[in-house]
Design an enzyme around this catalytic site. Structure first.
Site, mmCIF file in Angstrom:
data_model
loop_
_atom_site.group_PDB
_atom_site.id
_atom_site.type_symbol
_atom_site.label_atom_id
_atom_site.label_comp_id
_atom_site.label_asym_id
_atom_site.label_seq_id
_atom_site.Cartn_x
_atom_site.Cartn_y
_atom_site.Cartn_z
ATOM 1 N N GLY A 40 33.805 33.746 30.422
ATOM 2 C CA GLY A 40 34.329 34.882 31.184
ATOM 3 C C GLY A 40 33.409 35.175 32.359
ATOM 4 N N ALA A 41 33.993 35.494 33.507
ATOM 5 C CA ALA A 41 33.190 35.780 34.709
ATOM 6 C C ALA A 41 33.603 37.119 35.290
ATOM 7 C CB ALA A 41 33.353 34.666 35.736
ATOM 8 N N GLY A 42 33.542 38.153 34.449
ATOM 9 C CA GLY A 42 33.875 39.500 34.893
ATOM 10 C C GLY A 42 32.613 40.312 35.112
ATOM 11 N N GLY B 80 30.644 41.564 33.097
ATOM 12 C CA GLY B 80 29.541 41.161 32.225
ATOM 13 C C GLY B 80 29.093 39.739 32.509
ATOM 14 N N SER C 153 35.811 30.330 33.172
ATOM 15 C CA SER C 153 36.664 31.469 33.522
ATOM 16 C C SER C 153 38.125 31.035 33.583
ATOM 17 C CB SER C 153 36.253 32.038 34.885
ATOM 18 O OG SER C 153 37.172 33.032 35.278
ATOM 19 N N CYS D 241 39.756 53.166 26.377
ATOM 20 C CA CYS D 241 39.260 53.272 27.748
ATOM 21 C C CYS D 241 40.113 54.320 28.449
ATOM 22 C CB CYS D 241 39.400 51.888 28.400
ATOM 23 S SG CYS D 241 38.693 51.761 30.027
ATOM 24 N N GLY E 178 31.312 49.625 32.490
ATOM 25 C CA GLY E 178 30.711 48.589 33.324
ATOM 26 C C GLY E 178 29.194 48.599 33.295
ATOM 27 N N CYS F 55 29.928 56.703 34.256
ATOM 28 C CA CYS F 55 31.292 56.416 34.679
ATOM 29 C C CYS F 55 31.685 57.343 35.814
ATOM 30 C CB CYS F 55 32.218 56.606 33.485
ATOM 31 S SG CYS F 55 33.635 55.557 33.628
ATOM 32 N N LYS G 66 31.746 56.318 44.484
ATOM 33 C CA LYS G 66 32.402 55.199 43.804
ATOM 34 C C LYS G 66 32.784 54.118 44.820
ATOM 35 C CE LYS G 66 35.568 53.766 40.314
ATOM 36 N NZ LYS G 66 36.355 54.055 39.157
HETATM 37 C C1 FAD Z 1 41.497 50.197 34.933
HETATM 38 C C2 FAD Z 1 40.077 50.187 34.519
HETATM 39 C C3 FAD Z 1 39.167 50.973 35.228
HETATM 40 C C4 FAD Z 1 37.829 51.001 34.846
HETATM 41 N N1 FAD Z 1 36.959 51.790 35.543
HETATM 42 C C5 FAD Z 1 35.654 51.787 35.204
HETATM 43 C C6 FAD Z 1 34.726 52.578 35.940
HETATM 44 O O1 FAD Z 1 35.092 53.301 36.866
HETATM 45 N N2 FAD Z 1 33.427 52.520 35.584
HETATM 46 C C7 FAD Z 1 32.990 51.739 34.545
HETATM 47 O O2 FAD Z 1 31.802 51.712 34.259
HETATM 48 N N3 FAD Z 1 33.848 50.988 33.819
HETATM 49 C C8 FAD Z 1 35.158 50.999 34.125
HETATM 50 N N4 FAD Z 1 36.041 50.230 33.411
HETATM 51 C C9 FAD Z 1 35.515 49.390 32.342
HETATM 52 C C10 FAD Z 1 34.969 48.079 32.929
HETATM 53 O O3 FAD Z 1 35.941 47.476 33.727
HETATM 54 C C11 FAD Z 1 34.563 47.175 31.770
HETATM 55 O O4 FAD Z 1 33.482 47.799 31.104
HETATM 56 C C12 FAD Z 1 34.095 45.806 32.227
HETATM 57 O O5 FAD Z 1 35.050 45.147 33.025
HETATM 58 C C13 FAD Z 1 33.771 44.967 31.003
HETATM 59 O O6 FAD Z 1 33.266 43.730 31.417
HETATM 60 P P1 FAD Z 1 33.603 42.406 30.580
HETATM 61 O O7 FAD Z 1 32.788 41.335 31.188
HETATM 62 O O8 FAD Z 1 33.480 42.703 29.143
HETATM 63 O O9 FAD Z 1 35.156 42.161 30.864
HETATM 64 P P2 FAD Z 1 35.899 41.784 32.223
HETATM 65 O O10 FAD Z 1 35.226 42.390 33.393
HETATM 66 O O11 FAD Z 1 37.321 42.116 31.986
HETATM 67 O O12 FAD Z 1 35.733 40.208 32.314
HETATM 68 C C14 FAD Z 1 36.277 39.338 31.364
HETATM 69 C C15 FAD Z 1 36.639 38.031 32.053
HETATM 70 O O13 FAD Z 1 36.901 37.036 31.059
HETATM 71 C C16 FAD Z 1 38.067 36.307 31.425
HETATM 72 N N5 FAD Z 1 38.654 35.734 30.203
HETATM 73 C C17 FAD Z 1 39.341 36.382 29.242
HETATM 74 N N6 FAD Z 1 39.723 35.509 28.262
HETATM 75 C C18 FAD Z 1 39.245 34.310 28.630
HETATM 76 C C19 FAD Z 1 39.329 33.015 28.027
HETATM 77 N N7 FAD Z 1 39.924 32.811 26.854
HETATM 78 N N8 FAD Z 1 38.748 31.972 28.678
HETATM 79 C C20 FAD Z 1 38.100 32.155 29.869
HETATM 80 N N9 FAD Z 1 38.008 33.365 30.471
HETATM 81 C C21 FAD Z 1 38.570 34.418 29.863
HETATM 82 C C22 FAD Z 1 38.943 37.379 32.083
HETATM 83 O O14 FAD Z 1 39.945 36.808 32.906
HETATM 84 C C23 FAD Z 1 37.914 38.158 32.880
HETATM 85 O O15 FAD Z 1 37.706 37.579 34.146
HETATM 86 C C24 FAD Z 1 37.388 50.222 33.748
HETATM 87 C C25 FAD Z 1 38.305 49.442 33.031
HETATM 88 C C26 FAD Z 1 39.638 49.433 33.406
HETATM 89 C C27 FAD Z 1 40.604 48.601 32.625
#
Ligand code: FAD
Length: 438
Positions: free
Chosen positions: A8-10, A12, A34, A159, A311, A345, A385
């Site tokens: 995953g490249a989000g 985190g 990703s 969330c 985040g 947040c 923000k």
């Molecule tokens: C609408 C919304 C608004 C938000 N606003 C805030 C905010 O204002 N402030 C804040 O602190 N937090 C906010 N959050 C929370 C924040 O977005 C999350 O905490 C953060 O994105 C988590 O990071 P992550 O790496 O766990 O997941 P993500 O950032 O979602 O990254 C996960 C990645 O893994 C990829 N992936 C998934 N499954 C697979 C697979 N099987 N194989 C390969 N890749 C895969 C996905 O496509 C994605 O790119 C918000 C969340 C949402 C939904």
């Protein structure tokens, strides 16, 4: 030479891969897998849904980012993780790992309630880029013929912040476009009270949220158990129904399918248990961060809810994980660390905003206190923000995880450092909770 794979490249995965590259000598290989070719700054997706920012402004091309930084990229969906043989499958390709960081974020449980959309139902979501684009197209249609808007979350959601952000942005956009008198906005939430946010609220979040909603003429239905959704109505367990022309409801989150498919790896929702080091208790070569971790809910609520994994927390988890892998590999001679589990947040409501700090997000189980709990309101939060989005995307472009000036800035704001020592600390006189509003 070790092979460290980041899934995953989000929010985190990408900073963690950067931090790993920063800490580990080039002899150690780092691969990011990703399922999407872009990094997306998810907190800005509500803005995309109202066409206040184009999706491409909050996305970055992963190949461009990683190619020049000695980080391998595989574009594809992880379908299998074998913790015993330390093997990952992406389609028909198999990879061996020495350490894996699971950061695949949320899979959406859209089957939780009949009629929950957008894929096979009637409501919208802003939880991923595709859904935000669908929500935007439907919003443009809605603006041509405005009416009732329902925003909120279904039981089991974790969330809640984005629901308030979406409802108040909708109200702002309608006002700005001269359509406010033709539309109503209702929040339908499983929280026992608005501003609870799945963590029992913090500081005076309850009053702040209530005042804001009242000022903006937004109705709230608390303790709402949505049981069904049809083309026009959200139906509650107590028999009430709320009619809508446009609805955005946040679904419960699950761990990715391949995690749920691996016996002995996760709980029944697909979240990975973690030790304070972010390692899996049974598989020390598996680290997990962000939405994929199992987090206890701080209190039992009448309707099921999860605790948010934000985040800032996610980035801190990534920094602790990168440090701990470097310790495992003998690159850093130090103790392992934990992440600080501090949620900061910011919610942007167009011409106002709210900021919450919950340090830590889960209060002490004995005293039920946090070290710090702050809720602030003001227009400056909306600006802050927007600035943070630009800053975050800039540091991802530059290949920086959490640079020294950010750590310094956080300390100047009175925040603790992102990681924490896991060594026993001397007894303190008790938890401190400060409450500030403006
Ligand atoms: C609408 C919304 C608004 C938000 N606003 C805030 C905010 O204002 N402030 C804040 O602190 N937090 C906010 N959050 C929370 C924040 O977005 C999350 O905490 C953060 O994105 C988590 O990071 P992550 O790496 O766990 O997941 P993500 O950032 O979602 O990254 C996960 C990645 O893994 C990829 N992936 C998934 N499954 C697979 C697979 N099987 N194989 C390969 N890749 C895969 C996905 O496509 C994605 O790119 C918000 C969340 C949402 C939904």
């Amino acid at each position: 030479m070790a092979h460290v794979v980041v899934l995953g490249a989000g929010l985190g995965g990408l900073p963690t891969a950067y931090e790993l590259r920063h800490l580990l000598p080039k002899s150690h290989r780092i691969t990011v897998i990703s399922d999407k070719p872009q990094f997306t700054f998810i907190p800005s997706l509500p803005l995309v849904a109202f066409d206040l920012t184009p999706l491409k402004h909050v996305q970055l091309d992963l190949e461009r980012l990683l190619k020049k930084r000695d980080i391998d990229l595989i574009l594809g969906t992880v379908t299998h993780l074998d913790p015993h043989h330390q093997e990952i499958r992406v389609g028909d390709r198999a990879l061996q790992y020495d350490y894996v960081v699971v950061s695949t974020g949320a899979a959406l449980d859209l089957d939780a309630i009949p009629g929950l959309g957008p894929d096979n139902g009637y409501t919208h979501s802003v939880c991923n880029p595709h859904h935000a684009e669908l929500a935007r197209d439907a919003w443009q249609e809605f603006e041509r013929n405005p009416g009732s808007i329902v925003v909120g979350a279904v039981p089991g959601a974790s969330c809640l912040g984005p629901a308030y952000e979406f409802a108040l942005l909708a109200e702002y956009v309608l006002r700005k476009r001269g359509l406010r008198d033709r539309a109503s906005v209702t929040i339908v939430t499983p929280e026992p009270y608005a501003g609870h946010l799945g963590i029992g609220g913090m500081a005076d979040s309850r009053q702040l949220v209530a005042q804001l909603l009242q000022r903006r003429g937004v109705e709230v239905i608390e303790n709402a158990e949505i049981t069904q959704i049809n083309e026009k109505q959200v139906i509650l367990a107590d028999g009430r129904s709320v009619t809508f022309q446009y609805a955005m409801l946040l679904p419960p989150f699950l761990g990715a399918q391949f995690l749920r498919d691996t016996p002995g790896l996760t709980d029944d929702k697909g979240f990975l248990p973690i030790l304070p080091t972010h390692q899996h208790p049974d598989f020390p070569s598996i680290y997990s961060i962000g939405v994929t971790i199992q987090l206890p809910t701080p209190e039992v609520t009448p309707l099921p809810m999860g605790a948010p994994k934000t985040g800032q927390m996610t980035e801190a988890m990534g920094m602790a994980t990168a440090h701990n892998i470097a310790v495992d590999l003998g690159v850093i001679a130090s103790e392992k660390v934990g992440s600080n589990m501090e949620a900061i947040c910011m919610a942007d409501f167009g011409d106002s905003g709210l900021m919450f700090i919950a340090d830590p997000v889960i209060p002490d189980p004995v005293t039920h206190q946090r070290r710090r709990a702050v809720a602030l309101a003001g227009l400056w939060i909306s600006w802050a923000k927007a600035v943070f989005e630009v800053y975050f995307l800039m540091k991802m472009r530059l290949g920086l995880a959490v640079p020294w000036f950010e750590r310094l800035g956080l300390r100047m704001l009175g925040m603790s450092s992102l990681v924490r020592s896991l060594q026993p600390q001397p007894e303190t006189s008790g938890a401190v909770t400060s409450q500030k509003t403006s």
